[in-house]
Design an enzyme around this catalytic site. Structure first.
Site, PDB file in Angstrom:
ATOM      1  CG  HIS A  30      -2.101  -1.247   1.187  1.00 21.40           C
ATOM      2  ND1 HIS A  30      -3.289  -0.632   1.540  1.00 21.40           N
ATOM      3  CD2 HIS A  30      -1.821  -2.377   0.853  1.00 21.40           C
ATOM      4  CE1 HIS A  30      -3.999  -1.951   1.297  1.00 21.40           C
ATOM      5  NE2 HIS A  30      -3.296  -2.923   1.011  1.00 21.40           N
ATOM      6  CG  ASP A  60      -5.025   2.098   2.486  1.00 18.95           C
ATOM      7  OD1 ASP A  60      -5.899   1.197   2.148  1.00 18.95           O
ATOM      8  OD2 ASP A  60      -3.703   1.667   2.309  1.00 18.95           O
ATOM      9  CB  THR A 105      -3.627  -0.309  -2.575  1.00 21.14           C
ATOM     10  OG1 THR A 105      -4.353  -1.248  -1.774  1.00 21.14           O
ATOM     11  CG2 THR A 105      -3.193   1.076  -2.005  1.00 21.14           C
ATOM     12  CD  GLN A 113       8.348  -7.624  -7.720  1.00 20.46           C
ATOM     13  OE1 GLN A 113       8.770  -8.418  -6.808  1.00 20.46           O
ATOM     14  NE2 GLN A 113       7.143  -7.239  -8.020  1.00 20.46           N
ATOM     15  CG  HIS A 159       2.261 -12.953  -4.046  1.00 21.82           C
ATOM     16  ND1 HIS A 159       3.057 -12.167  -4.694  1.00 21.82           N
ATOM     17  CD2 HIS A 159       1.706 -11.904  -2.963  1.00 21.82           C
ATOM     18  CE1 HIS A 159       3.065 -10.881  -4.460  1.00 21.82           C
ATOM     19  NE2 HIS A 159       2.466 -10.918  -3.326  1.00 21.82           N
ATOM     20  CD1 TRP A 168      -3.253  -3.285  -7.887  1.00 17.58           C
ATOM     21  CD2 TRP A 168      -3.537  -5.087  -9.253  1.00 17.58           C
ATOM     22  NE1 TRP A 168      -3.577  -2.878  -9.219  1.00 17.58           N
ATOM     23  CE2 TRP A 168      -3.734  -3.923  -9.902  1.00 17.58           C
ATOM     24  CE3 TRP A 168      -3.946  -6.518  -9.853  1.00 17.58           C
ATOM     25  CZ2 TRP A 168      -4.385  -3.960 -11.247  1.00 17.58           C
ATOM     26  CZ3 TRP A 168      -4.169  -6.314 -11.090  1.00 17.58           C
ATOM     27  CH2 TRP A 168      -4.519  -5.265 -11.675  1.00 17.58           C
ATOM     28  CG  ASN A 169       1.678  -2.752  -5.331  1.00 20.07           C
ATOM     29  OD1 ASN A 169       1.403  -1.795  -5.612  1.00 20.07           O
ATOM     30  ND2 ASN A 169       1.046  -3.116  -4.262  1.00 20.07           N
ATOM     31  CD  GLU A 180       5.716  -3.586  -8.964  1.00 22.72           C
ATOM     32  OE1 GLU A 180       6.490  -4.660  -8.674  1.00 22.72           O
ATOM     33  OE2 GLU A 180       5.589  -2.896  -7.922  1.00 22.72           O
ATOM     34  CG  ASP A 215      -5.330  -8.608  -3.880  1.00 15.05           C
ATOM     35  OD1 ASP A 215      -4.643  -9.353  -3.099  1.00 15.05           O
ATOM     36  OD2 ASP A 215      -4.843  -7.584  -4.610  1.00 15.05           O
ATOM     37  CD  GLN A 216      -1.562 -12.799  -2.632  1.00 13.19           C
ATOM     38  OE1 GLN A 216      -1.565 -14.046  -2.502  1.00 13.19           O
ATOM     39  NE2 GLN A 216      -1.211 -11.874  -1.793  1.00 13.19           N
TER      40      GLN A 216
HETATM   41  C1  UDX Z   1      -0.288  -6.775  -0.237  1.00 12.66           C
HETATM   42  C2  UDX Z   1      -0.966  -7.969  -0.884  1.00 12.66           C
HETATM   43  O1  UDX Z   1      -0.467  -9.225  -0.304  1.00 12.66           O
HETATM   44  C3  UDX Z   1      -1.371  -7.925  -2.146  1.00 12.66           C
HETATM   45  O2  UDX Z   1      -2.242  -9.141  -2.343  1.00 12.66           O
HETATM   46  C4  UDX Z   1      -2.173  -6.709  -2.109  1.00 12.66           C
HETATM   47  O3  UDX Z   1      -2.681  -6.414  -3.561  1.00 12.66           O
HETATM   48  C5  UDX Z   1      -1.263  -5.536  -1.855  1.00 12.66           C
HETATM   49  O4  UDX Z   1      -0.944  -5.720  -0.436  1.00 12.66           O
HETATM   50  P1  UDX Z   1       2.351  -7.474  -1.066  1.00 12.66           P
HETATM   51  O5  UDX Z   1       1.876  -9.166  -0.782  1.00 12.66           O
HETATM   52  O6  UDX Z   1       3.414  -7.180  -0.494  1.00 12.66           O
HETATM   53  O7  UDX Z   1       1.038  -6.736  -1.023  1.00 12.66           O
HETATM   54  O8  UDX Z   1       2.233  -7.855  -2.726  1.00 12.66           O
HETATM   55  P2  UDX Z   1       2.547  -6.758  -3.795  1.00 12.66           P
HETATM   56  O9  UDX Z   1       1.350  -6.076  -3.884  1.00 12.66           O
HETATM   57  O10 UDX Z   1       3.014  -7.513  -5.003  1.00 12.66           O
HETATM   58  O11 UDX Z   1       3.618  -5.699  -3.238  1.00 12.66           O
HETATM   59  C6  UDX Z   1       4.945  -6.009  -3.118  1.00 12.66           C
HETATM   60  C7  UDX Z   1       5.527  -4.846  -3.357  1.00 12.66           C
HETATM   61  O12 UDX Z   1       7.000  -4.903  -3.101  1.00 12.66           O
HETATM   62  C8  UDX Z   1       5.832  -4.496  -5.130  1.00 12.66           C
HETATM   63  O13 UDX Z   1       5.675  -3.154  -5.187  1.00 12.66           O
HETATM   64  C9  UDX Z   1       7.222  -5.086  -5.449  1.00 12.66           C
HETATM   65  O14 UDX Z   1       7.919  -4.535  -6.470  1.00 12.66           O
HETATM   66  C10 UDX Z   1       7.974  -4.837  -4.033  1.00 12.66           C
HETATM   67  N1  UDX Z   1       8.974  -5.934  -3.846  1.00 12.66           N
HETATM   68  C11 UDX Z   1       8.605  -7.098  -3.834  1.00 12.66           C
HETATM   69  C12 UDX Z   1      10.334  -5.338  -4.048  1.00 12.66           C
HETATM   70  O15 UDX Z   1      10.548  -4.171  -4.408  1.00 12.66           O
HETATM   71  N2  UDX Z   1      11.310  -6.360  -3.830  1.00 12.66           N
HETATM   72  C13 UDX Z   1      10.821  -7.666  -3.550  1.00 12.66           C
HETATM   73  O16 UDX Z   1      12.071  -8.598  -3.560  1.00 12.66           O
HETATM   74  C14 UDX Z   1       9.625  -8.083  -3.676  1.00 12.66           C
END
Ligand code: UDX
Length: 453
Positions: free
Chosen positions: A17, A109, A131, A334, A349, A352-353, A357, A373-374
């Site tokens: 977020h 948020d 988000t 990433q 996984h 959403w980010n 991406e 949400d995955q």
């Molecule tokens: C959480 C929830 O799990 C996700 O389902 C929801 O949509 C948003 O909040 P998260 O699980 O951390 O987020 O996953 P994601 O939304 O993919 O965000 C991870 C972020 O960390 C991405 O922006 C990614 O670029 C970053 N990241 C991840 C890194 O910069 N380096 C890494 O090694 C892993």
């Protein structure tokens, strides 16, 4: 040029977020709007300015022990975050009202919907920032309205859920809390309540882009005047010719940048599987080992992000045996990784980010969703945007090594994989278009900024 108008931005303090909401602040800065990003943090620090003083990061204490992993007790963490915001935010807004350029809106948020009333009580406009994509939030909306019954699964077959403007969804495709309401009752309540006052919100922002959710968006826009402002990926990653806007920004983790990039530089184009499960997912030890064996059997190079707290699940003997074939890092840069030509696919996984991406950088994906949400993101990734495959899990959710090998083979080597890459390239172009000058998301940001002139 900073014209003096100012908004407060308040993300829920988890990586998935923080990142999009900080990037949103950067987009605002590029249009001349200043922001104060309120950061609920367990590391007390004085406020500081960034992006040529256009963004002030203002930490407020979370009340959690420094360095404590929120996942150890998520319910407790949520309570602490709420308490901290309720205690500190009103005072902060009062103080900021005395500034030369007082805030005009609170961008909060969407998981904190009660902040709409806090905004209004202080004479600010309330902007709810989603988000997660509409394809998820709209399902929560139907749950909130009670206009939906959870599909049932019998003998491995699920009945289907039907929503306006959606493909048919099985139980497996729905956000996890909807089907497993007993596992995280508090989180289910939070995600559904995001929509409870949506009709009263002054401005609705979402980290998606119009083309991506085109069909659903017609339905959404018939109800609410939404502004889609994504993908919140810095432009230079979308188009290498752009040199500005370099910093990705705001990480709760430290990336092993040099190690990752030097390792990738030695690999052939499209030869590496990049594996990451974001900042929150915890895999069981037997699932980690099964995945590890699958990756080994696939014969491909892999770069796998295993957070420090998870690394004890991978035996040292495995790491030694894998040698040069695989690199483990506790956190990666990433976007740089996904933009590297050696990366052939992204085993994700489907947070959403990460999904956005991968799609925006044109990388085909293997979806291995875990919760929240995955599953729904994975469904769209595979069947609507057609940029990857989703692993088929056993009835208990376990994913076998053969399935990993099959999916890696399909995406990295098969004809279907080539088609997925072509589709991903197409989405990359559309994502860049959306955020470029005059694109749909760029116009949405302009519209938002113009409200404060
Ligand atoms: C959480 C929830 O799990 C996700 O389902 C929801 O949509 C948003 O909040 P998260 O699980 O951390 O987020 O996953 P994601 O939304 O993919 O965000 C991870 C972020 O960390 C991405 O922006 C990614 O670029 C970053 N990241 C991840 C890194 O910069 N380096 C890494 O090694 C892993």
């Amino acid at each position: 040029m900073i014209h003096g108008s100012h908004v407060i931005v308040l993300p829920f303090p988890v990586q998935g977020h923080l990142t999009p909401m900080f990037q949103f602040c950067k987009r605002l800065a590029s249009k001349g709007l200043t922001s104060t990003l309120v950061l609920v943090s367990d590391k007390p620090s004085p406020p500081y300015k960034t992006e040529n003083n256009a963004i002030t990061v203002f930490p407020i204490p979370s009340g959690s022990q420094e360095g404590k992993d929120p996942l150890q007790d998520l319910d407790d963490y949520i309570d602490r975050v709420y308490t901290s915001i309720k205690k500190h935010l009103p005072e902060l807004i009062q103080d900021m009202k005395l500034l030369e350029n007082p805030p005009r809106a609170l961008v909060y948020d969407s998981t904190l919907p009660w902040l709409l009333d806090v905004a209004h009580d202080h004479g600010l406009r309330g902007a709810s920032f989603f988000t997660q994509p509409w394809l998820v939030s709209v399902i929560y909306y139907h749950v909130h309205k009670g206009s939906f019954s959870v599909p049932s699964t019998k003998h491995g077959h699920s009945t289907l859920a039907s929503f306006p403007a959606f493909p048919m969804l099985s139980a497996n495709d729905l956000p996890s809390y909807v089907c497993e309401s007993s596992s995280y009752p508090k989180i289910l309540r939070i995600v559904v309540e995001q929509l409870s006052n949506i009709d009263r919100v002054d401005i609705l922002l979402c980290n998606t882009f119009d083309n991506l959710e085109e069909k659903l968006l017609k339905w959404v826009k018939s109800l609410w005047p939404v502004l889609n402002i994504g993908p919140t990926v810095p432009s230079m990653y979308l188009d290498k010719r752009l040199s500005e806007d370099k910093s990705y920004g705001f990480s709760l983790f430290t990336a092993k940048s040099t190690e990752c990039m030097e390792w990738l530089n030695l690999k052939k184009p499209h030869s590496v599987v990049y594996v990451s499960f974001g900042s929150l997912v915890i895999l069981k030890e037997d699932q980690m080992m099964e995945l590890a064996e699958g990756l080994k059997q696939s014969g491909c190079f892999f770069l796998w992000v295993v957070r420090e707290t998870e690394m004890n699940k991978i035996p040292k003997s495995y790491v030694e045996e894998i040698g040069e074939k695989g690199l483990f890092v506790s956190w990666s840069p990433q976007l740089e990784v996904l933009a590297h030509e050696s990366v052939g696919c992204f085993l994700t996984h489907c947070g959403w980010n990460s999904t956005l991406e991968g799609l925006s950088l044109g990388v085909p994906m293997i979806g291995m969703p875990h919760w929240t949400d995955q599953p729904t993101n994975a469904k769209f990734m595979e069947n609507v945007w057609k940029v990857g495959v989703r692993v088929k899990a056993e009835a208990d959710g376990f994913v076998r090594r053969d399935e990993i090998v099959r999916c890696v083979g399909e995406v990295m080597e098969g004809e279907k994989g080539k088609e997925m890459r072509r589709n991903a390239e197409k989405w990359k172009v559309l994502a860049l278009e959306a955020v470029s000058e005059g694109g749909s998301s760029d116009k949405s940001i302009d519209e938002f900024v113009s409200m404060f002139y």
